[in-house]
Design an enzyme around this catalytic site. Sequence first.
Site, PDB file in Angstrom:
ATOM      1  N   TYR A 132       0.846  -1.180   0.000  1.00 48.12           N
ATOM      2  CA  TYR A 132       0.000   0.000   0.000  1.00 48.12           C
ATOM      3  C   TYR A 132       0.888   1.238   0.000  1.00 48.12           C
ATOM      4  O   TYR A 132       1.762   1.391   0.849  1.00 48.12           O
ATOM      5  CB  TYR A 132      -0.879  -0.038   1.251  1.00 48.12           C
ATOM      6  CG  TYR A 132      -1.992   0.988   1.313  1.00 48.12           C
ATOM      7  CD1 TYR A 132      -3.293   0.626   0.996  1.00 48.12           C
ATOM      8  CD2 TYR A 132      -1.747   2.298   1.710  1.00 48.12           C
ATOM      9  CE1 TYR A 132      -4.337   1.547   1.066  1.00 48.12           C
ATOM     10  CE2 TYR A 132      -2.780   3.233   1.776  1.00 48.12           C
ATOM     11  CZ  TYR A 132      -4.073   2.853   1.455  1.00 48.12           C
ATOM     12  OH  TYR A 132      -5.105   3.759   1.527  1.00 48.12           O
ATOM     13  N   GLY A 134       0.116   5.253  -1.646  1.00 47.98           N
ATOM     14  CA  GLY A 134      -0.804   6.344  -1.361  1.00 47.98           C
ATOM     15  C   GLY A 134      -2.255   5.885  -1.307  1.00 47.98           C
ATOM     16  O   GLY A 134      -3.140   6.656  -0.936  1.00 47.98           O
ATOM     17  N   ILE A 270       8.544  -3.218  -3.814  1.00 49.98           N
ATOM     18  CA  ILE A 270       9.556  -2.240  -4.219  1.00 49.98           C
ATOM     19  C   ILE A 270       9.788  -1.305  -3.048  1.00 49.98           C
ATOM     20  O   ILE A 270       8.856  -0.663  -2.568  1.00 49.98           O
ATOM     21  CB  ILE A 270       9.083  -1.451  -5.455  1.00 49.98           C
ATOM     22  CG1 ILE A 270       8.880  -2.405  -6.644  1.00 49.98           C
ATOM     23  CG2 ILE A 270      10.085  -0.347  -5.814  1.00 49.98           C
ATOM     24  CD1 ILE A 270       8.159  -1.766  -7.832  1.00 49.98           C
ATOM     25  N   TYR A 454      -8.970   8.403 -23.042  1.00 50.59           N
ATOM     26  CA  TYR A 454      -9.414   8.365 -21.656  1.00 50.59           C
ATOM     27  C   TYR A 454     -10.893   8.745 -21.689  1.00 50.59           C
ATOM     28  O   TYR A 454     -11.249   9.787 -22.237  1.00 50.59           O
ATOM     29  CB  TYR A 454      -8.592   9.393 -20.888  1.00 50.59           C
ATOM     30  CG  TYR A 454      -8.652   9.340 -19.390  1.00 50.59           C
ATOM     31  CD1 TYR A 454      -7.594   8.800 -18.665  1.00 50.59           C
ATOM     32  CD2 TYR A 454      -9.732   9.865 -18.690  1.00 50.59           C
ATOM     33  CE1 TYR A 454      -7.612   8.781 -17.278  1.00 50.59           C
ATOM     34  CE2 TYR A 454      -9.757   9.841 -17.305  1.00 50.59           C
ATOM     35  CZ  TYR A 454      -8.699   9.301 -16.608  1.00 50.59           C
ATOM     36  OH  TYR A 454      -8.712   9.288 -15.233  1.00 50.59           O
TER      37      TYR A 454
END
Lengths: 535, 535
Positions: A132, A134, A270, A454
Site C-alpha cells: 500500500y 498512497g 519495491i 481516456y
Amino acid sequence: MSEAATPARTPSRVRSWWGWGWADAHPDDAECAALGALLPGTLARPLPVPRVADLPVGPPAVRPPQSLAPLVTDDREVRAAHALGKAYRDVVRALRGRLGRVPDLVAHPARDQDVADLLDWAGAHGVAVVPYGGGSSVTGGVEYRGDAHRAVLSLDLTAMRRVLEIDPVSRAARVQAGILGPDLEAALRPHGLTLRHFPQSFEFSTLGGWLATRAGGHYATGRTRVDDFTQSLRVVTPAGTAQSWRLPSSGAGPSPDRLFLGSEGALGVITEAWMRLQERPRHKASAALPFRRFGDALEAVRALAQSDLAPANCRLLDAGEAALAGASHDGSSVLVLGFESATGPVRAELAEAVELARAHGGSAPHGAEPGDPAGDAVAAWRSVFLRMPYLRDGLARMGAVAETFETAATWDRLPALVEDVRTGTAEAARRATGRPATVNCRLTHVYPDGAAPYFTVLAAGRPGDEEAVWDEIKAAATGILHRHRATITHHHAVGRDHRPGYDRQRPEPFALALRAAKDALDPHGILNPGVLVGP
Amino acid sequence: MSEAATPARTPSRVRSWWGWGWADAHPDDAECAALGALLPGTLARPLPVPRVADLPVGPPAVRPPQSLAPLVTDDREVRAAHALGKAYRDVVRALRGRLGRVPDLVAHPARDQDVADLLDWAGAHGVAVVPYGGGSSVTGGVEYRGDAHRAVLSLDLTAMRRVLEIDPVSRAARVQAGILGPDLEAALRPHGLTLRHFPQSFEFSTLGGWLATRAGGHYATGRTRVDDFTQSLRVVTPAGTAQSWRLPSSGAGPSPDRLFLGSEGALGVITEAWMRLQERPRHKASAALPFRRFGDALEAVRALAQSDLAPANCRLLDAGEAALAGASHDGSSVLVLGFESATGPVRAELAEAVELARAHGGSAPHGAEPGDPAGDAVAAWRSVFLRMPYLRDGLARMGAVAETFETAATWDRLPALVEDVRTGTAEAARRATGRPATVNCRLTHVYPDGAAPYFTVLAAGRPGDEEAVWDEIKAAATGILHRHRATITHHHAVGRDHRPGYDRQRPEPFALALRAAKDALDPHGILNPGVLVGP
C-alpha cells in the site's frame, strides 16, 4: 554524491478515508446537490458519509509477534482507511458501508529488514500481504478479495519516504518507495532537479505505487511512463532482495527492472529506486486550439506525434470533455499543447506545432501567457483536471455514476475505437441506469504509432445498485476494448477490477511464465493475491 | 493496410563460413601481412583458412522424422557454418579447425507451424535447439557447448524473411524474424518508411536476432535500442505461441514483450514482430570536433546528452580510436555529431550542439558536406566502422589478438571506469601475450545518466594459444567492469561468453524468476541451453 535532506512531511491535512484526496477538499452537501442538479434523476439529497466507528470492522484474526508489534496497528479507523482504493466503485461501497474484507492489521515498516521480517512472518502464517502506497488505486489494487487467507496485512510503505542520495553528475536520486509526489519534488528542488512525474494522483500516490503500476506521467509524448525514468530498483521478495545495478542502459538479458515494473506487488515489494532526474524547466509555452471536428483533431494529433516536435503536453479534449472543463462552450474539441525546456526558449516549437495543427483544421489558438485572458482554456483545463476526482465523489454521493477508464490503440484503429466506446458505453450506461448517459473522451498520451484515449462516463445512477450498475457498464466497455484489441489499461494498472480484460489480453505463454515467476518469488502465495495472476 | 512485396533476397555473394561477412570482402594474404606488420611480433605469414571438407564434422547423431525431413539438412558445410558465431574467439577457433560441437542438423522452417513441429520433435527426443538468424553473435550465442543433449539442431530462421503487412497510418510493419537488415529496408523504401536500425552487423544480422539480443541501433541518444521500436512480438515456445497485441503503449502488468526481448532464444523462438517505423529522413547534418583532452570530450558529451538536442549520432573516439579510423592524427579525440529529420532542416541543431561542445573544450569542427574535404573525419570513421570486423579477422590470421567489448555506466563512474578498463585491460593483455597492447575506447550510445563505452584490444598474440590468451584478457576486463558495477554488455548480448559476468550482475531473485519462466516455457530444456540460465 551529496546527502539529501529528508523532506518535510506534507503538512497535516487529513486524508479522506472514503473518497479522493483531502477530507477538507470535498464538495459540501450544498455543492453536491448543485452537482446532482446537473444530472436529472439523481438523489434529492447527498448520501451521508458514514462514521468509521459505525462500520462493521471486526477484531483482527491474527496478532503480530512481539518483535513486529511496534510496526503494526489494529486501529479500526486505520484499517478501514486501508480497505479500499479510490475508484468510483470503492467510493460508493465506502458510502454504503460495504468495505469488503478489511485488513486485519496495517504495518508501517521503516526499513527493508522490516519488510523482509513481515513477509517472513506472513508467509509462515498464511497471511496475505497487500502493499500500500498512497492508496489511490482505481482498479482494486490495494483491496483483498476472497477468503483463501487466514488474515490480511496491509503493508503501508509511507514511513519509508526519504530521498537517500542525489547524484548531480548523472542526475539521479536514490529514493525510498513510500515518498509522496510533493515530498519528492520538495527534496529535489534545492538541487535544481525534478522527476517531473505528475500523474493526476500526484499528491496522493507514492513512487513505489507509480513503479508497481507503471504509472503514466507528465509527458504526453516520448517518455510517457515512469518506467523510462527508472535507473534501478530494490525489491524485497519472500525469496530474497533484488537490487539491480544503476545503469543508463543494459542489454544483458531481459531487463530485470521491467519484470518488477508493473508487477503490482504480486512479485515483491519495491522499497527503493534510483530515478533519473532532469533540470527544472525554465522555459514554457502553451496554447489551446479549438477544432470544429474531432476527426480533424485526431489527424492533427497524429501529425504532431509523428513529427519531431515532441510536445510535453498534447492533450486533446472532445467537445463534451472540453465543455466539462470549461475549455470550450461551442461544441468544439480543444487541443492543449505545451512545450518546455531547461535550456532555451520553446516559442518556436510551439509556433511550429500550432501551424501543423492549423494545417489539419485547427482554429486560431488561445495563448497561455500569465494574465492573458485568452489563456483561459489552458488554465481552466488544469484546474478542473485536479478537481475532477472530488467532483466525481460529490456526484457519487448524489447517486450518480461518475467514473473514468482508459486504454491505448494504434492510429489505424483509433477513430473507430473512440466512436464505438463512446456509443457502446453510453448505450450500456443507458440500459444499466434507465437514464441518458454521457461519455466523453480525451487523449492523454500520444505516440507515433497510436494514442491513449481516456473516457468519462456520467449518468444518473440507480441508487442502491451502484456497484452492479457500474460493473455492467464496465463489462460492456471491456468487451468493446477487447474487440478492438485496445489495451485494458494504458496507465491505471490491472489490479483486481481489470483481471477479466487482462487475462484475455496477455499471451498465454506469458501468463505461464509470470505464474512460474510468482511461484518462485512468492512460494506461499501471500503477495497481493488476485492481482495479475491466480484466482 | 497494404500488402508488402516480398523483398528481393540479397544478391548471392557468398558468406564467409569462418569469419565476418562476405567471403570476398576479406583481406587477402598480402593485406593480412601488411596489417600484421603494424603489430610487431605477429606471424610472418597469415594462418591459412582451412577447407571445410578437412574439418572434423562427423555424421549427425539423429535423423529427423519423415514429416520434418524437407526442412532439415545434414550438409557438412552448412553445419560447419552454423557451429560458431563471429567473435574473435570464434574466428581463431575456426582458423585452427576447433569448431567445438557442430550441430547435427540445420533446419530452415518456412512458417510458425514448422518451428512448433521442430520444437515438439526436439523436446520429445532430447535434441537441443539453437535459434540462428544471421549468425553474427559475438558472445557465443549460436553455439552449443557441453554434452547434456543427445544432439543439436541449429534452427536457421532466414527462410522466414518476408515483410507481411505495412500499416502506413500507424507507421508500422509486420515482419518475419529471419529477414536481414538490407532486405527489410529494401521492402520499406518504396513506402517512404524505414526502421533505421543500423547495427554494425546490419548486413549480416536479422530482425529476430536484434530482438532476441536487444540490439543497439542507429540512434546515439533517446531510442537507442531495438526494444523501443517493438510494437508486438510473436514467439513460438514449446508451451505454445505467444502473440502480444499491437499497442503503442500499455500499462497492463509487466510488459510481455520485455520478457522476450533479450531472451536470446532461451524462452522461445521469435518468429514475427510488428515494428514501429519512421519516415525516411531528408535532412541531415554532421560534423566532427577534435578535443585535445579526452576528459573534456567526456564532459562535452555529457552536456549534450543532458541537453534537449538529441543528436542521432554522438560518437566519441579517443585518440587511439580516432587514429585507427583515420579521423585524427595528432593525438586528439574526435566527437562525431549528426542530426537528421524527415520534416525540416537540422543545421541549427547541429550549430547549437557544436557550440555546446566547443564550450567544453572542443576545437573548430570539420564539416561534412558532400565533397567537402573537411568532412574527411566523418567519412573516414563511417567507412572504417563497416570495414573493422574484416580487419579484425585479417589480424586474427596474423596471430594477433584483435577484439572489442563494450559496457555502460552512469556518468559519475564513467571517467574512472574508462581509465581502469584501458590500463587494466592493456596490462592483462601484456601479461597474457608478453607483448605491448593497445586498448582504445569510443562511446557508442549516450544517455542523460551515463554512456556506453566500447573498447578495442590490439596486441600481437601468442599464436596457437589464441583462445586462452583472449579468455585471460576478457576475464580481467570482466573483473574491472564488475568492480565498477558497469554492465557486462550494453548491446552485444550475454550468450555463453558473458555468463560469468552476467550471473554476478543480475539480482538473484530475478535469476530465480527467469529460471522458473524458462522451466514453464521450455519444460524439456532444449532451447539454446547454457544461454542466460542453466549450466
